[in-house]
Motif scaffolding. Structure first.
Motif, mmCIF file in Angstrom:
data_model
loop_
_atom_site.group_PDB
_atom_site.id
_atom_site.type_symbol
_atom_site.label_atom_id
_atom_site.label_comp_id
_atom_site.label_asym_id
_atom_site.label_seq_id
_atom_site.Cartn_x
_atom_site.Cartn_y
_atom_site.Cartn_z
ATOM 1 N N PRO A 115 89.356 50.809 32.030
ATOM 2 C CA PRO A 115 89.958 51.981 32.310
ATOM 3 C C PRO A 115 89.088 52.718 33.494
ATOM 4 O O PRO A 115 89.479 53.277 34.410
ATOM 5 N N MET A 116 87.840 52.278 33.720
ATOM 6 C CA MET A 116 87.014 53.057 34.722
ATOM 7 C C MET A 116 86.784 52.329 36.092
ATOM 8 O O MET A 116 86.489 52.761 36.968
ATOM 9 N N VAL A 117 87.649 51.315 36.271
ATOM 10 C CA VAL A 117 87.889 50.423 37.382
ATOM 11 C C VAL A 117 88.829 50.919 38.212
ATOM 12 O O VAL A 117 90.179 51.155 37.867
ATOM 13 N N SER A 118 88.721 51.455 39.659
ATOM 14 C CA SER A 118 89.769 52.057 40.453
ATOM 15 C C SER A 118 90.513 51.092 40.787
ATOM 16 O O SER A 118 90.272 49.688 41.131
ATOM 17 N N PRO A 119 91.808 51.085 41.074
ATOM 18 C CA PRO A 119 92.784 50.169 41.533
ATOM 19 C C PRO A 119 92.347 49.454 42.639
ATOM 20 O O PRO A 119 92.576 48.228 43.174
ATOM 21 N N GLY A 120 91.597 50.065 43.872
ATOM 22 C CA GLY A 120 91.214 49.578 45.014
ATOM 23 C C GLY A 120 89.894 48.550 44.843
ATOM 24 O O GLY A 120 89.580 47.907 45.875
ATOM 25 N N SER A 121 89.377 48.640 43.657
ATOM 26 C CA SER A 121 88.180 47.818 43.548
ATOM 27 C C SER A 121 88.089 46.350 43.706
ATOM 28 O O SER A 121 89.127 45.849 43.307
ATOM 29 N N ARG A 122 87.618 45.779 44.600
ATOM 30 C CA ARG A 122 87.663 44.148 44.659
ATOM 31 C C ARG A 122 86.705 43.267 44.148
ATOM 32 O O ARG A 122 86.910 42.132 43.931
ATOM 33 N N GLY A 123 85.573 44.111 43.706
ATOM 34 C CA GLY A 123 84.685 43.220 43.014
ATOM 35 C C GLY A 123 85.180 42.703 41.564
ATOM 36 O O GLY A 123 86.098 43.468 41.118
ATOM 37 N N ILE A 124 84.889 41.398 41.151
ATOM 38 C CA ILE A 124 85.600 40.827 39.963
ATOM 39 C C ILE A 124 84.397 39.814 39.266
ATOM 40 O O ILE A 124 83.586 39.393 40.077
ATOM 41 N N VAL A 125 84.510 39.836 38.038
ATOM 42 C CA VAL A 125 83.462 38.952 37.195
ATOM 43 C C VAL A 125 84.140 37.880 36.629
ATOM 44 O O VAL A 125 85.035 38.000 35.939
ATOM 45 N N LEU A 126 83.710 36.494 36.916
ATOM 46 C CA LEU A 126 84.259 35.479 36.336
ATOM 47 C C LEU A 126 83.194 35.212 35.165
ATOM 48 O O LEU A 126 82.285 34.887 35.169
ATOM 49 N N ASP A 127 83.708 35.716 33.919
ATOM 50 C CA ASP A 127 82.959 35.841 32.831
ATOM 51 C C ASP A 127 83.183 34.345 31.932
ATOM 52 O O ASP A 127 84.454 34.068 31.492
ATOM 53 N N ILE A 128 82.087 33.664 31.292
ATOM 54 C CA ILE A 128 81.973 32.457 30.620
ATOM 55 C C ILE A 128 81.477 32.899 29.337
ATOM 56 O O ILE A 128 80.203 32.906 29.362
ATOM 57 N N HIS A 129 82.214 32.860 28.088
ATOM 58 C CA HIS A 129 81.739 33.092 26.916
ATOM 59 C C HIS A 129 80.649 32.361 26.412
ATOM 60 O O HIS A 129 80.759 31.266 26.722
ATOM 61 N N GLY A 130 80.018 32.666 25.364
ATOM 62 C CA GLY A 130 79.004 32.074 24.429
ATOM 63 C C GLY A 130 79.722 31.496 23.471
ATOM 64 O O GLY A 130 80.867 31.734 23.343
ATOM 65 N N GLY A 131 78.813 30.824 22.595
ATOM 66 C CA GLY A 131 79.241 30.336 21.201
ATOM 67 C C GLY A 131 78.990 28.706 21.027
ATOM 68 O O GLY A 131 79.669 28.065 20.613
ATOM 69 N N ALA A 132 77.593 28.407 21.572
ATOM 70 C CA ALA A 132 77.270 27.152 21.384
ATOM 71 C C ALA A 132 77.927 25.939 21.867
ATOM 72 O O ALA A 132 78.006 24.617 21.306
ATOM 73 N N LEU A 133 78.796 26.158 22.785
ATOM 74 C CA LEU A 133 79.661 25.135 23.436
ATOM 75 C C LEU A 133 81.026 24.700 22.535
ATOM 76 O O LEU A 133 81.683 23.735 22.752
#
Length: 439
Positions: free
Chosen positions: A206-224
């Motif tokens: 909710p805190m991200v503004s609609p015009g924000s362009r920055g983005i994180v490609l997140d890769i989860h953990g879990g021992a593969l």
């Protein structure tokens, strides 16, 4: 003075394997170290092998190797054998009636040999058993993370696909209720999307503004092998809230059904898709633990395939050396309350490929050909402390901008939700803002 290994083969009562392993780690070694003539001792290795009786009832044979030091190995071994099952070394009823079915000693070095070969001193440090308290200055929240945890279930045999599926399902099922409890407190927009064959969760807090362009490609953990599906969605949502950024969380395929390179292929597919929606300077790639392995490997492979690299990379206590060669795999083994060596899992994931290949162990990659600015986080009790420190040094040796943050007493999990964890989250958010050139 001599240093020698003492090997025990024993079997657990079916269904009591966790208790069986915990007894060896927490009680039996201490009893062995109290035997006459033993100066010091440590757990050198512990491996399970699944075996079957004629009636097909599964049992586990445990090979336990202690490394001991004392004046007379033969008499020490005789003392251990004589004391087994007595009041001085009581047995555990999680052992089968067969109990310890074989025991043997193997001399490593005599008193003369302990000086080393060719005049070079032996650098091995041998310590007596001791207690390690949690630092008093930590928050109560952090101290709770340092409490010893129950021994994990034994790994299946490498070729036992059904056993691995059951192992993954049981571990995921155990974690899901806790994460679901956290996720109910989080209000974020989540959309499942297809990224050229890879499934991703597009998460906007909710805190991200609609015009924000920055983005994180997140890769989860879990021992593969762990934390796919719903767990991936929840973990991605938590990352979005912590980082206060829009996140694409990659629900990559995993063993036993999808070993290497399936997970890395999925991460590549997601990154290629994201590059069609965002400029590389608007993208951050992030991965923790096993996700750190894939995030760093993604950078190497993307570069090798001619793709532009993102603005920055976040590596949280990354599993970037599947050979497990770093110092902290010994010094923090048993100190980190929530992580053990993962070699059987590493071999399952690698599927016969060389564990030292940079796409499997990115620590051994060539960073002089290009790599994004990186922030790395770990803790002094983290089993992957050496992974993180060595990666930082490798990046700096290649003149890659890299920052390392080490939390005092921090285990592999870090201290999420506590003031110590909040400090690290703030540093990561500042890093993102800097590499995205936002103000």
């Amino acid at each position: 003075m001599a240093r020698f290994q003492y090997t025990i083969l024993s079997r657990a009562v079916p269904g009591r394997e966790e208790e069986f392993v915990a007894w060896y780690r927490e009680r039996h070694l201490a009893d062995v170290c109290r035997m006459p003539g033993v100066v010091s001792g440590r757990l050198f290795r512990m491996d399970f092998q699944r075996v079957y009786e004629l009636d097909e009832a599964p049992q586990w044979t445990l090979m336990t190797i202690y490394e001991l030091e004392g004046e007379d190995p033969a008499s020490i071994i005789d003392s251990i054998r004589a004391a087994s099952g007595s009041d001085a070394m009581p047995a555990n009823d999680a052992l089968t009636k067969a109990g310890m079915i074989q025991a043997a000693g193997h001399l490593i070095a005599s008193e003369e040999g302990l000086g080393g070969q060719n005049g070079v001193a032996d650098a091995t440090l041998r310590l007596p058993a001791r207690e390690i308290p949690a630092p008093s200055f930590l928050s109560d929240h952090a101290r709770a993370y340092l409490k010893p945890q129950r021994a994990a279930a034994p790994y299946p045999a490498l070729g036992d696909a059904d056993g691995w599926r059951a192992y993954v399902a049981a571990r995921d099922e155990a974690v899901l209720p806790m994460l679901q409890g956290i996720s109910t407190q989080v209000q974020a927009k989540v959309e499942e999307r297809d990224a050229n064959g890879a499934r991703i969760f597009d998460i906007i807090p909710p805190m991200v503004s609609p015009g924000s362009r920055g983005i994180v490609l997140d890769i989860h953990g879990g021992a593969l092998i762990l934390c796919g599906g719903e767990l991936c969605r929840i973990m991605g949502t938590n990352s979005a809230m912590r980082l206060q950024r829009r996140v694409w969380s990659v629900d990559y395929r995993m063993p036993p059904d999808h070993p290497y390179p399936a997970a890395l292929d999925d991460c590549m597919a997601a990154y290629r898709t994201l590059l069609r929606e965002r400029a590389p300077e608007e993208i951050i790639v992030s991965g923790g633990s096993a996700g750190g392995n894939l995030a760093a490997a993604l950078m190497l492979r993307a570069r090798d395939e001619g793709l532009p690299l993102p603005a920055g990379l976040i590596l949280g206590t990354p599993e970037i050396d599947l050979t497990e060669s770093g110092d902290s795999f010994n010094t923090n083994d048993g100190i980190d309350p929530g992580l053990r060596r993962l070699m059987p899992v590493n071999l399952l994931y690698a599927n016969g490929h060389n564990l030292a290949d940079p796409y499997l162990s990115p620590l051994f990659g060539d960073f002089t050909k290009g790599f994004p600015p990186t922030i790395l986080t770990t803790g002094t009790r983290d089993l992957y402390l050496s992974n993180t420190v060595r990666m930082h040094r490798a990046l700096r040796a290649a003149d890659i901008p890299a920052t390392l943050h080490v939390t005092e007493a921090g285990p592999h999990t870090g201290f999420p939700g506590g003031p110590e964890g909040a400090e690290i989250d703030r540093e990561i958010r500042n890093f993102i803002q800097t590499v995205l050139r936002e103000g």
